[in-house]
Design a protein around this motif. Structure first.
Motif, PDB file in Angstrom:
ATOM      1  N   THR A  79       1.528  -6.112   7.292  1.00 57.98           N
ATOM      2  CA  THR A  79       1.842  -5.974   5.816  1.00 57.98           C
ATOM      3  C   THR A  79       1.558  -7.464   5.425  1.00 57.98           C
ATOM      4  O   THR A  79       2.666  -8.122   4.932  1.00 57.98           O
ATOM      5  CB  THR A  79       3.238  -5.431   5.449  1.00 57.98           C
ATOM      6  OG1 THR A  79       3.264  -4.114   6.205  1.00 57.98           O
ATOM      7  CG2 THR A  79       2.977  -5.105   3.863  1.00 57.98           C
ATOM      8  N   PRO A  80       0.406  -7.906   5.035  1.00 62.85           N
ATOM      9  CA  PRO A  80       0.131  -9.348   4.653  1.00 62.85           C
ATOM     10  C   PRO A  80       0.766  -9.711   3.351  1.00 62.85           C
ATOM     11  O   PRO A  80       1.070 -10.884   2.975  1.00 62.85           O
ATOM     12  CB  PRO A  80      -1.271  -9.770   4.765  1.00 62.85           C
ATOM     13  CG  PRO A  80      -1.952  -8.396   5.406  1.00 62.85           C
ATOM     14  CD  PRO A  80      -0.822  -7.331   5.247  1.00 62.85           C
ATOM     15  N   ASP A  81       1.056  -8.590   2.388  1.00 59.84           N
ATOM     16  CA  ASP A  81       1.533  -8.967   1.123  1.00 59.84           C
ATOM     17  C   ASP A  81       2.980  -8.705   0.856  1.00 59.84           C
ATOM     18  O   ASP A  81       3.681  -8.463  -0.086  1.00 59.84           O
ATOM     19  CB  ASP A  81       0.771  -8.104   0.030  1.00 59.84           C
ATOM     20  CG  ASP A  81       0.786  -6.730   0.355  1.00 59.84           C
ATOM     21  OD1 ASP A  81       1.143  -6.376   1.380  1.00 59.84           O
ATOM     22  OD2 ASP A  81       0.570  -5.941  -0.599  1.00 59.84           O
ATOM     23  N   LEU A  82       3.622  -8.641   2.216  1.00 58.97           N
ATOM     24  CA  LEU A  82       5.140  -8.573   1.997  1.00 58.97           C
ATOM     25  C   LEU A  82       5.744  -9.862   1.422  1.00 58.97           C
ATOM     26  O   LEU A  82       5.545 -10.981   1.855  1.00 58.97           O
ATOM     27  CB  LEU A  82       5.532  -8.482   3.807  1.00 58.97           C
ATOM     28  CG  LEU A  82       6.881  -8.068   4.127  1.00 58.97           C
ATOM     29  CD1 LEU A  82       7.012  -6.624   3.810  1.00 58.97           C
ATOM     30  CD2 LEU A  82       7.161  -8.196   5.568  1.00 58.97           C
ATOM     31  N   THR A  83       6.774  -9.425   0.857  1.00 57.94           N
ATOM     32  CA  THR A  83       7.544 -10.677   0.036  1.00 57.94           C
ATOM     33  C   THR A  83       8.528 -10.998   0.796  1.00 57.94           C
ATOM     34  O   THR A  83       9.118 -10.641   1.762  1.00 57.94           O
ATOM     35  CB  THR A  83       8.055 -10.094  -1.428  1.00 57.94           C
ATOM     36  OG1 THR A  83       8.958  -9.106  -1.120  1.00 57.94           O
ATOM     37  CG2 THR A  83       6.769  -9.650  -2.169  1.00 57.94           C
ATOM     38  N   GLU A  98      18.526  -4.528   9.989  1.00 54.85           N
ATOM     39  CA  GLU A  98      18.741  -4.680  11.507  1.00 54.85           C
ATOM     40  C   GLU A  98      20.039  -5.594  11.675  1.00 54.85           C
ATOM     41  O   GLU A  98      20.255  -5.972  12.771  1.00 54.85           O
ATOM     42  CB  GLU A  98      17.366  -5.315  11.996  1.00 54.85           C
ATOM     43  CG  GLU A  98      16.194  -4.520  12.159  1.00 54.85           C
ATOM     44  CD  GLU A  98      15.226  -4.898  12.942  1.00 54.85           C
ATOM     45  OE1 GLU A  98      15.379  -5.705  13.681  1.00 54.85           O
ATOM     46  OE2 GLU A  98      14.045  -4.357  12.882  1.00 54.85           O
ATOM     47  N   GLY A  99      20.824  -5.680  10.655  1.00 55.00           N
ATOM     48  CA  GLY A  99      22.090  -6.474  10.875  1.00 55.00           C
ATOM     49  C   GLY A  99      22.004  -7.834  10.714  1.00 55.00           C
ATOM     50  O   GLY A  99      23.063  -8.741  11.197  1.00 55.00           O
ATOM     51  N   ILE A 100      21.060  -8.372  10.345  1.00 50.32           N
ATOM     52  CA  ILE A 100      20.741  -9.893  10.060  1.00 50.32           C
ATOM     53  C   ILE A 100      20.900 -10.284   8.598  1.00 50.32           C
ATOM     54  O   ILE A 100      19.858 -10.034   7.792  1.00 50.32           O
ATOM     55  CB  ILE A 100      19.486 -10.327  10.650  1.00 50.32           C
ATOM     56  CG1 ILE A 100      19.710 -10.154  12.219  1.00 50.32           C
ATOM     57  CG2 ILE A 100      19.464 -11.981  10.632  1.00 50.32           C
ATOM     58  CD1 ILE A 100      18.181 -10.349  13.081  1.00 50.32           C
ATOM     59  N   GLN A 101      21.798 -10.839   8.228  1.00 50.72           N
ATOM     60  CA  GLN A 101      21.897 -11.272   6.796  1.00 50.72           C
ATOM     61  C   GLN A 101      21.364 -12.662   6.685  1.00 50.72           C
ATOM     62  O   GLN A 101      21.968 -13.674   7.430  1.00 50.72           O
ATOM     63  CB  GLN A 101      23.307 -10.971   6.376  1.00 50.72           C
ATOM     64  CG  GLN A 101      24.028  -9.887   6.129  1.00 50.72           C
ATOM     65  CD  GLN A 101      23.382  -9.087   5.156  1.00 50.72           C
ATOM     66  OE1 GLN A 101      22.668  -9.341   4.058  1.00 50.72           O
ATOM     67  NE2 GLN A 101      23.389  -7.622   5.613  1.00 50.72           N
ATOM     68  N   ALA A 111      16.559 -19.571   3.115  1.00 46.51           N
ATOM     69  CA  ALA A 111      16.664 -19.773   4.626  1.00 46.51           C
ATOM     70  C   ALA A 111      15.727 -19.376   5.463  1.00 46.51           C
ATOM     71  O   ALA A 111      15.167 -19.824   6.195  1.00 46.51           O
ATOM     72  CB  ALA A 111      18.218 -19.378   5.090  1.00 46.51           C
ATOM     73  N   LEU A 112      15.406 -18.097   4.941  1.00 53.35           N
ATOM     74  CA  LEU A 112      14.341 -17.353   5.465  1.00 53.35           C
ATOM     75  C   LEU A 112      12.878 -18.147   5.393  1.00 53.35           C
ATOM     76  O   LEU A 112      11.990 -18.157   6.193  1.00 53.35           O
ATOM     77  CB  LEU A 112      13.969 -16.070   5.049  1.00 53.35           C
ATOM     78  CG  LEU A 112      13.257 -15.049   5.512  1.00 53.35           C
ATOM     79  CD1 LEU A 112      12.862 -14.792   6.656  1.00 53.35           C
ATOM     80  CD2 LEU A 112      12.886 -13.909   4.730  1.00 53.35           C
ATOM     81  N   TRP A 113      12.735 -18.715   3.945  1.00 51.78           N
ATOM     82  CA  TRP A 113      11.390 -19.386   3.863  1.00 51.78           C
ATOM     83  C   TRP A 113      11.198 -20.475   4.828  1.00 51.78           C
ATOM     84  O   TRP A 113      10.265 -21.030   5.298  1.00 51.78           O
ATOM     85  CB  TRP A 113      11.328 -19.767   2.378  1.00 51.78           C
ATOM     86  CG  TRP A 113      10.105 -20.521   2.235  1.00 51.78           C
ATOM     87  CD1 TRP A 113       8.955 -20.343   1.875  1.00 51.78           C
ATOM     88  CD2 TRP A 113       9.959 -22.024   2.355  1.00 51.78           C
ATOM     89  NE1 TRP A 113       8.055 -21.435   1.809  1.00 51.78           N
ATOM     90  CE2 TRP A 113       9.075 -22.370   1.715  1.00 51.78           C
ATOM     91  CE3 TRP A 113      11.033 -23.081   2.305  1.00 51.78           C
ATOM     92  CZ2 TRP A 113       8.471 -23.650   2.219  1.00 51.78           C
ATOM     93  CZ3 TRP A 113      10.737 -24.357   2.495  1.00 51.78           C
ATOM     94  CH2 TRP A 113       9.224 -24.729   2.008  1.00 51.78           C
ATOM     95  N   HIS A 114      12.505 -21.231   4.727  1.00 51.18           N
ATOM     96  CA  HIS A 114      12.592 -22.585   5.837  1.00 51.18           C
ATOM     97  C   HIS A 114      12.021 -22.372   7.012  1.00 51.18           C
ATOM     98  O   HIS A 114      11.418 -23.068   7.705  1.00 51.18           O
ATOM     99  CB  HIS A 114      14.037 -22.881   5.530  1.00 51.18           C
ATOM    100  CG  HIS A 114      14.326 -24.381   6.251  1.00 51.18           C
ATOM    101  ND1 HIS A 114      13.695 -25.609   5.875  1.00 51.18           N
ATOM    102  CD2 HIS A 114      14.734 -24.496   7.559  1.00 51.18           C
ATOM    103  CE1 HIS A 114      14.020 -26.476   6.675  1.00 51.18           C
ATOM    104  NE2 HIS A 114      14.562 -26.037   7.574  1.00 51.18           N
ATOM    105  N   SER A 135      13.683 -10.161   4.069  1.00 51.28           N
ATOM    106  CA  SER A 135      15.102 -10.408   4.200  1.00 51.28           C
ATOM    107  C   SER A 135      15.640  -8.999   4.109  1.00 51.28           C
ATOM    108  O   SER A 135      16.724  -8.621   4.965  1.00 51.28           O
ATOM    109  CB  SER A 135      15.531 -11.046   2.961  1.00 51.28           C
ATOM    110  OG  SER A 135      16.900 -11.112   2.806  1.00 51.28           O
ATOM    111  N   GLU A 136      15.091  -7.835   3.423  1.00 47.11           N
ATOM    112  CA  GLU A 136      15.826  -6.607   3.444  1.00 47.11           C
ATOM    113  C   GLU A 136      15.532  -5.862   4.832  1.00 47.11           C
ATOM    114  O   GLU A 136      16.258  -5.071   5.115  1.00 47.11           O
ATOM    115  CB  GLU A 136      15.404  -5.824   2.267  1.00 47.11           C
ATOM    116  CG  GLU A 136      15.788  -6.177   0.613  1.00 47.11           C
ATOM    117  CD  GLU A 136      14.893  -5.425  -0.121  1.00 47.11           C
ATOM    118  OE1 GLU A 136      13.942  -4.767  -0.054  1.00 47.11           O
ATOM    119  OE2 GLU A 136      15.321  -5.766  -1.271  1.00 47.11           O
TER     120      GLU A 136
END
Length: 77
Positions: free
Chosen positions: A23-27, A38-41, A46-49, A32-33
């Motif tokens: 899904t290339p257009d995934l935001t 899967e239990g990872i907040q 931080a995700l972008w980094h 993050s959702e």
């Protein structure tokens, strides 16, 4: 003060790459959702980094890219 911290998503790199390929257009929020399910907040910055460290980027689809300005041909006097 400071120091090295291992990323919470380091072990999920292969799975995240698969999600992005599928899904290339995934935001970042959607990513993050998915991780939260899967239990990872993890927060979006931080995700972008981490994705930036891995060399992953989010590009818009070619159909949505800015149109290239075409030069006028000669003879338009």
């Amino acid at each position: 003060m400071g120091g090295y911290r291992r990323s919470r998503i380091a072990h999920k790199e292969a799975q995240i790459r698969q999600w992005i390929e599928a899904t290339p257009d995934l935001t970042l929020v959607e990513l993050s959702e998915r991780l939260a399910a899967e239990g990872i907040q993890i927060k979006v910055p931080a995700l972008w980094h981490q994705l930036n460290k891995w060399g992953l980027s989010f590009k818009k689809k070619p159909a949505r890219q800015r149109a290239i300005a075409h030069r006028r041909t000669s003879g338009t006097n």
